[in-house]
Design a protein around this motif. Sequence first.
Motif, PDB file in Angstrom:
ATOM      1  N   GLY A 184       0.810  -1.003  -0.162  1.00 26.01           N
ATOM      2  CA  GLY A 184       0.064   0.035  -0.036  1.00 26.01           C
ATOM      3  C   GLY A 184       0.803   1.265   0.028  1.00 26.01           C
ATOM      4  N   ILE A 185       2.189   1.323  -0.114  1.00 24.62           N
ATOM      5  CA  ILE A 185       2.872   2.217  -0.031  1.00 24.62           C
ATOM      6  C   ILE A 185       3.196   2.874  -1.443  1.00 24.62           C
ATOM      7  N   PRO A 186       2.986   4.188  -1.594  1.00 23.54           N
ATOM      8  CA  PRO A 186       3.071   4.720  -3.179  1.00 23.54           C
ATOM      9  C   PRO A 186       4.671   4.444  -3.404  1.00 23.54           C
ATOM     10  N   THR A 187       4.749   4.072  -4.617  1.00 19.16           N
ATOM     11  CA  THR A 187       6.186   3.665  -5.193  1.00 19.16           C
ATOM     12  C   THR A 187       7.182   4.824  -4.978  1.00 19.16           C
ATOM     13  N   GLU A 188       6.874   6.314  -4.846  1.00 18.70           N
ATOM     14  CA  GLU A 188       7.455   7.349  -4.830  1.00 18.70           C
ATOM     15  C   GLU A 188       7.954   7.581  -3.392  1.00 18.70           C
ATOM     16  N   LYS A 189       7.316   6.757  -2.444  1.00 24.23           N
ATOM     17  CA  LYS A 189       7.861   7.156  -0.985  1.00 24.23           C
ATOM     18  C   LYS A 189       8.722   5.665  -0.585  1.00 24.23           C
ATOM     19  N   ALA A 190       8.755   4.849  -1.406  1.00 20.85           N
ATOM     20  CA  ALA A 190       9.513   3.432  -1.011  1.00 20.85           C
ATOM     21  C   ALA A 190      10.855   3.828  -1.200  1.00 20.85           C
ATOM     22  N   CYS A 191      11.731   3.428  -0.117  1.00 26.77           N
ATOM     23  CA  CYS A 191      13.228   3.707  -0.593  1.00 26.77           C
ATOM     24  C   CYS A 191      14.187   2.757   0.167  1.00 26.77           C
ATOM     25  N   VAL A 192      15.324   2.882   0.015  1.00 24.38           N
ATOM     26  CA  VAL A 192      16.298   2.161   0.694  1.00 24.38           C
ATOM     27  C   VAL A 192      16.712   3.093   1.923  1.00 24.38           C
ATOM     28  N   SER A 193      16.665   2.433   3.028  1.00 21.39           N
ATOM     29  CA  SER A 193      16.804   3.211   4.330  1.00 21.39           C
ATOM     30  C   SER A 193      17.663   2.021   5.275  1.00 21.39           C
ATOM     31  N   GLU A 194      18.219   2.817   6.421  1.00 18.10           N
ATOM     32  CA  GLU A 194      18.886   2.088   7.259  1.00 18.10           C
ATOM     33  C   GLU A 194      18.028   2.410   8.645  1.00 18.10           C
ATOM     34  N   ASP A 195      17.608   1.224   9.316  1.00 16.54           N
ATOM     35  CA  ASP A 195      16.778   1.214  10.302  1.00 16.54           C
ATOM     36  C   ASP A 195      17.084   0.124  11.686  1.00 16.54           C
ATOM     37  N   PHE A 196      16.616   0.451  12.678  1.00 15.72           N
ATOM     38  CA  PHE A 196      16.778  -0.415  13.743  1.00 15.72           C
ATOM     39  C   PHE A 196      16.330  -1.682  13.704  1.00 15.72           C
ATOM     40  N   GLU A 221      31.395 -11.773  -0.529  1.00 14.00           N
ATOM     41  CA  GLU A 221      32.155 -11.319   0.824  1.00 14.00           C
ATOM     42  C   GLU A 221      31.431 -10.112   1.492  1.00 14.00           C
ATOM     43  N   LYS A 222      31.530 -10.364   2.905  1.00 13.90           N
ATOM     44  CA  LYS A 222      30.977  -9.463   3.833  1.00 13.90           C
ATOM     45  C   LYS A 222      30.885  -7.879   3.469  1.00 13.90           C
ATOM     46  N   ASP A 223      32.297  -7.448   3.398  1.00 16.64           N
ATOM     47  CA  ASP A 223      32.558  -6.482   3.111  1.00 16.64           C
ATOM     48  C   ASP A 223      31.991  -5.799   1.780  1.00 16.64           C
ATOM     49  N   GLU A 224      31.953  -6.579   0.753  1.00 22.06           N
ATOM     50  CA  GLU A 224      31.353  -6.071  -0.397  1.00 22.06           C
ATOM     51  C   GLU A 224      29.682  -6.177  -0.249  1.00 22.06           C
ATOM     52  N   ILE A 225      29.152  -6.881   0.507  1.00 22.58           N
ATOM     53  CA  ILE A 225      27.689  -6.736   0.826  1.00 22.58           C
ATOM     54  C   ILE A 225      27.491  -5.435   1.612  1.00 22.58           C
ATOM     55  N   LEU A 226      28.097  -5.119   2.379  1.00 23.44           N
ATOM     56  CA  LEU A 226      27.821  -4.094   3.247  1.00 23.44           C
ATOM     57  C   LEU A 226      28.192  -2.638   2.404  1.00 23.44           C
ATOM     58  N   LYS A 227      28.987  -2.681   1.659  1.00 27.31           N
ATOM     59  CA  LYS A 227      29.423  -1.452   0.899  1.00 27.31           C
ATOM     60  C   LYS A 227      28.491  -1.430  -0.109  1.00 27.31           C
ATOM     61  N   GLU A 228      27.938  -2.544  -0.960  1.00 33.02           N
ATOM     62  CA  GLU A 228      26.806  -2.061  -2.083  1.00 33.02           C
ATOM     63  C   GLU A 228      25.456  -1.768  -1.267  1.00 33.02           C
ATOM     64  N   CYS A 229      25.441  -2.364  -0.054  1.00 29.24           N
ATOM     65  CA  CYS A 229      23.939  -1.780   0.647  1.00 29.24           C
ATOM     66  C   CYS A 229      24.043  -0.320   0.961  1.00 29.24           C
ATOM     67  N   ARG A 230      25.009   0.087   1.628  1.00 32.96           N
ATOM     68  CA  ARG A 230      25.285   1.427   1.833  1.00 32.96           C
ATOM     69  C   ARG A 230      25.358   2.447   0.452  1.00 32.96           C
ATOM     70  N   ALA A 231      25.796   2.124  -0.455  1.00 35.09           N
ATOM     71  CA  ALA A 231      25.997   2.830  -1.760  1.00 35.09           C
ATOM     72  C   ALA A 231      24.306   3.042  -2.353  1.00 35.09           C
ATOM     73  N   ARG A 232      23.590   2.329  -1.768  1.00 34.74           N
ATOM     74  CA  ARG A 232      22.139   2.480  -2.438  1.00 34.74           C
ATOM     75  C   ARG A 232      21.251   2.991  -1.424  1.00 34.74           C
ATOM     76  N   LEU A 233      21.520   3.569  -0.305  1.00 37.41           N
ATOM     77  CA  LEU A 233      20.683   4.310   0.879  1.00 37.41           C
ATOM     78  C   LEU A 233      20.249   5.494   0.088  1.00 37.41           C
ATOM     79  N   GLY A 234      19.060   5.823   0.179  1.00 35.22           N
ATOM     80  CA  GLY A 234      18.479   6.733  -0.351  1.00 35.22           C
ATOM     81  C   GLY A 234      17.518   6.348  -1.672  1.00 35.22           C
TER      82      GLY A 234
END
Length: 299
Positions: A184-196, A221-234
């Motif tokens: 039910g979330i409009p696509t323009e409001k869905a985003c990649v974010s970091e949450d608890f 590899e773990k470092d690559e996974i984390l790097k790619e995740c953070r690169a997509r924030l926002g």
Amino acid sequence: MRQFYTSIQMLQFISEYNNNIGYLIGITEITNSDKNWSLMLYIGNGRLLSLYSKNDGINESAFEEILNMDNIYKEALKKKNWQSENVKEFDQFSENCFDFVCYEFNIIDISIEKKLDAKNLISTIKSNLSQIHQLEEGDVIIFERGFYTHHAILVDTSYMTVIHKWGEPEDSTSFGIASKSIIGIPTEKACVSEDFVIEVAGYRSLSKGNDIYDSRHEPKEKDEILKECRARLGEIGYSVLGDNCHHFVSKNRNGIARSPEIESVQDTLKKFAIFSVSAVSAMFVFNKMKGKEKRNSLE
């Protein structure tokens, strides 16, 4: 994510109202490289009930105490004579050595609003902490959502956060973040974010989900996974079939965007379609044979 507080700021915030009793509070020790993360429950009068720490695991004694209470409500938490080893005072924490965060999750208020049994909710939190204790950065976390699941990647065990394809709260209540979903979330409001993790899980259960993805494709590899995740924030955008939370996880962890749940639904539909075609074909053949038998009997 919201800002972190020093111990003095946290005490001022949490002690302002008696209604703050029942909130879960995360504490991260920042004086060493380990950055031990702990989860506490505010029980009033500047006191915290210690539920878990990354170094020591679940505090079984504290959970036993709270689960053995006849009724769990704010005044009862405040007045209970807790075992001293399970309770921490705010003034025990040096303001320069710890980061505090008050999660948007009050176990008493959410039990009332969602009509949940408080003891069942606390048992769920305990079970979730047991799962969290086994997780490492780069692991997949599956959050139960009733008729579907939400997937994310654990990126920081010091503050226990995930990065995921997410949305805005479905309602404006104070517990919206604990029950957010992409449905039910409009696509323009869905985003990649970091949450608890605590807030994403809310009052539902979570589990480790590496096998769902790694059974078909090797993880990076773990470092690559984390790097790619953070690169997509926002990053903004969402598609149920081609760009949902599962696709985000699989692309960053395994290099291929896929959704196990969508694939499962598609497989079920294919099987149903094959069954339907087979059934129709069988009925056609049966009717044809019956017609032939009828003609033969008339002759």
